[in-house]
Write an enzyme that holds these catalytic residues in place. Sequence first.
Site: not given
Ligand code: PGA
Length: 252
Positions: A8, A10, A96, A98, A168, A174, A215
């Site tokens: 991803n 982003k 997601h 976010e 998640e 993150g 992460s």
């Molecule tokens: P991250 O993000 O691996 O940077 O924690 C995962 C995600 O949001 O899909």
Amino acid sequence: MKPIIIGNWKMKLNYQQSKTLAQELANLANPVDTSNNDIVVCPLHSAFLLVKEILKDSGIKMGVQDIFWEESGAFTGCESPKFLADAGCQYAIIGHSERRQYLGETNEWIHKKIKGALDNGIVPILCVGETFSERQQGLTDYIILNQVIKALSGIDLVAGEELVIAYEPVWVIGSGRAIDPAEAEQAFRVIRQAVIDLWPLTIVETNVRIIYGGSIDASNFREFIDLEYFAGFLVGGASLSSQEFWQIIKNI
Ligand code: PGA
């Protein structure tokens, strides 16, 4: 099912960086052996065709980070699942955290998007997970169950249709520190039970992959791969480094 590893990207790369990362992945793949796992990258919609062209002979599959439910019409700024499918999109991240958090994405929208994706032959990657305060209140299982049920109830997953559900934990995304693998395994169980209540076991076992995201990087992914019901990763930050992403892919 064979594991799936999804990158991803982003909104973290500019045009040139997206091009460079795709080129590096194409070189590493050369082309990749897809008998062991499926590999997907999800760039921005605006970089989709560029990245797809670079990865066309790599064996790496294309996804997007969001999708709309209607196929066409007066929906300014939305991304049609039909258009994307015609353009070679095979996967779509849906719901997601976010988007839930910053863009007001609701369970109702997520449900419609899952349907829109499936109707157009796109595999939805449904994201679910609890916030830190929900976890502290002991609501983790309830939140996951509720998100899965609201997204999927009323959808009849049939033979030939696939679904990926990514657990998640919002507070881990993150953060640089993945969740305790035992906690991920517990979430996998909850998700699996929820989908078994919706669809026949044979469909769940052959068409639904439950994966972990939050992460994951080259130093910690091994702790997750033997978990019960583990079927892959959704990788954010670590997927922006071709070398690190490839370390994960090669060792699953
Ligand atoms: P991250 O993000 O691996 O940077 O924690 C995962 C995600 O949001 O899909």
